[in-house]
Design an enzyme around this catalytic site. Structure first.
Site, PDB file in Angstrom:
ATOM      1  N   GLY A 154       0.884  -1.083   0.121  1.00 52.64           N
ATOM      2  CA  GLY A 154      -0.023   0.032   0.454  1.00 52.64           C
ATOM      3  C   GLY A 154       0.921   1.665   0.299  1.00 52.64           C
ATOM      4  N   HIS A 155       1.805   1.159   0.396  1.00 49.19           N
ATOM      5  CA  HIS A 155       2.619   2.193   0.870  1.00 49.19           C
ATOM      6  C   HIS A 155       4.049   2.763  -0.247  1.00 49.19           C
ATOM      7  CE1 HIS A 155       2.833   1.016   5.753  1.00 49.19           C
ATOM      8  NE2 HIS A 155       2.312   2.580   5.102  1.00 49.19           N
ATOM      9  N   GLY A 166      -3.352   7.817   0.809  1.00 49.89           N
ATOM     10  CA  GLY A 166      -4.510   6.640   0.713  1.00 49.89           C
ATOM     11  C   GLY A 166      -5.654   6.561   1.306  1.00 49.89           C
ATOM     12  N   SER A 192      -2.507  -3.527   6.066  1.00 56.03           N
ATOM     13  CA  SER A 192      -2.280  -2.215   6.357  1.00 56.03           C
ATOM     14  C   SER A 192      -1.030  -2.672   7.278  1.00 56.03           C
ATOM     15  CB  SER A 192      -3.717  -2.762   7.440  1.00 56.03           C
ATOM     16  OG  SER A 192      -3.475  -2.459   9.007  1.00 56.03           O
ATOM     17  N   SER A 193      -0.294  -2.395   8.236  1.00 57.83           N
ATOM     18  CA  SER A 193       1.147  -2.824   9.505  1.00 57.83           C
ATOM     19  C   SER A 193       0.101  -2.927  10.082  1.00 57.83           C
ATOM     20  CB  SER A 193       1.362  -1.322   9.412  1.00 57.83           C
ATOM     21  OG  SER A 193       1.922  -1.164   9.046  1.00 57.83           O
TER      22      SER A 193
END
Ligand code: AMP
Length: 282
Positions: free
Chosen positions: A36-37, A147, A185-186
């Protein structure tokens, strides 16, 4: 790739780059980087000359009983990922650097910060807006990418930029998902196997809502009930909220029409809180 840890060094570097006529792009993160990042880096990369990411687990956006202490941290891994994604500079400050003793100033985006996630996390968006404002003053970006995974956050940052006249272009990025649909997600790192299986029903419930809306359903309460039913009959997750709102300004809807946001927050397991959303044109 450079790693800069202090505010004066970062500001000096930003001034040099601006004096050279370079366009600075910033992607703010809390680290534990995933695809995502990386997708945000990829969007920013062709739009700027110098790509800067900040890695900072921001204590002011965590509530007292939240996961600040255990939030995943992996600077070495992050460094490798940044390098291969074409990041030029990592801004990696300490907590004392960002919030020295005696720190007292905060940015509040009223209204927008009090709904949805703001109900359960009362000071969360105040912490987010404050740290992003500080990062804009430190990194001096021309553009910054956020995001849609954190949809409310992105809307709040846009409002802050408008209200406080930050000369920064905000770019929104689509949600990156695992192959089965779970939003990356982290915090997914917290999930045990069975929790991971349950968490999938957040996205499945969003898709179910999309399906019935496409089939003609327009009653907001019925759609929310269908989402609740999908989640509760397939998991032990505790629903924090299910909301359907105007995707532009997050206003409440009288009738289901225009660009709409369907947003869900759930607790899975002991206290992992996951969020996800979709937007639809009705
Ligand atoms: P975080 O490190 O979780 O604070 O996120 C940093 C930035 O990455 C924020 O703008 C997030 O919205 C974005 N982000 C996190 N996860 C995703 C994802 N799965 N897809 C797209 N953007 C994301």
């Amino acid at each position: 790739m450079e790693i800069i840890k202090t505010i004066p060094d970062m500001q000096k570097r930003a001034n040099e780059l601006r004096n050279e006529g370079k366009r600075i792009g910033l992607v703010p993160t809390m680290g534990a980087l995933h695809e995502g990042h990386i997708s945000l880096f990829k969007i920013a990369r062709p739009l700027c000359d110098v790509l800067i990411t900040s890695i900072f687990v921001n204590p002011t956006q965590f509530g007292e009983n939240e996961d600040l202490e255990i939030y995943p941290r992996d600077f070495e891994g992050d460094e490798k990922k940044c390098k291969s994604a074409g990041v030029d500079i990592i801004f990696y400050p300490s907590t004392d650097e960002m919030y020295p003793e005696g720190y007292t100033t905060f940015v509040e985006v009223k209204g927008l910060s009090e709904i949805m996630c703001g109900r359960t996390r009362p000071n969360h968006f105040r912490g987010v807006a404050t740290v992003v404002a500080k990062l804009f003053n430190i990194v001096k970006p021309h553009l910054s990418v956020f995001g849609n995974k954190d949809y409310q956050q992105a809307v709040i940052i846009e409002k802050m930029v408008e209200d406080l006249n930050f000369d920064v272009e905000i770019i929104r990025a689509p949600i990156v998902r695992e192959s089965d649909g779970l939003a990356m997600s982290s915090r997914n790192a917290y999930l045990k196997d069975d929790e991971r299986r349950q968490a999938l029903y957040i996205y499945r419930a969003l898709k179910r809502a999309e399906e019935i809306i496409k089939g003609g359903e327009r009653d907001i309460d019925v759609i929310i009930e269908e989402i609740r039913e999908t989640i509760e009959s397939n998991s032990d997750m505790k629903i924090d909220y299910i909301e359907i709102r105007d995707a532009g300004n997050l206003g409440e809807l009288e009738v289901l029409e225009g660009e709409i946001l369907i947003s869900i927050a759930c607790f899975v397991g002991e206290k992992t809180r996951l969020i996800d959303n979709i937007t639809l044109r009705v």
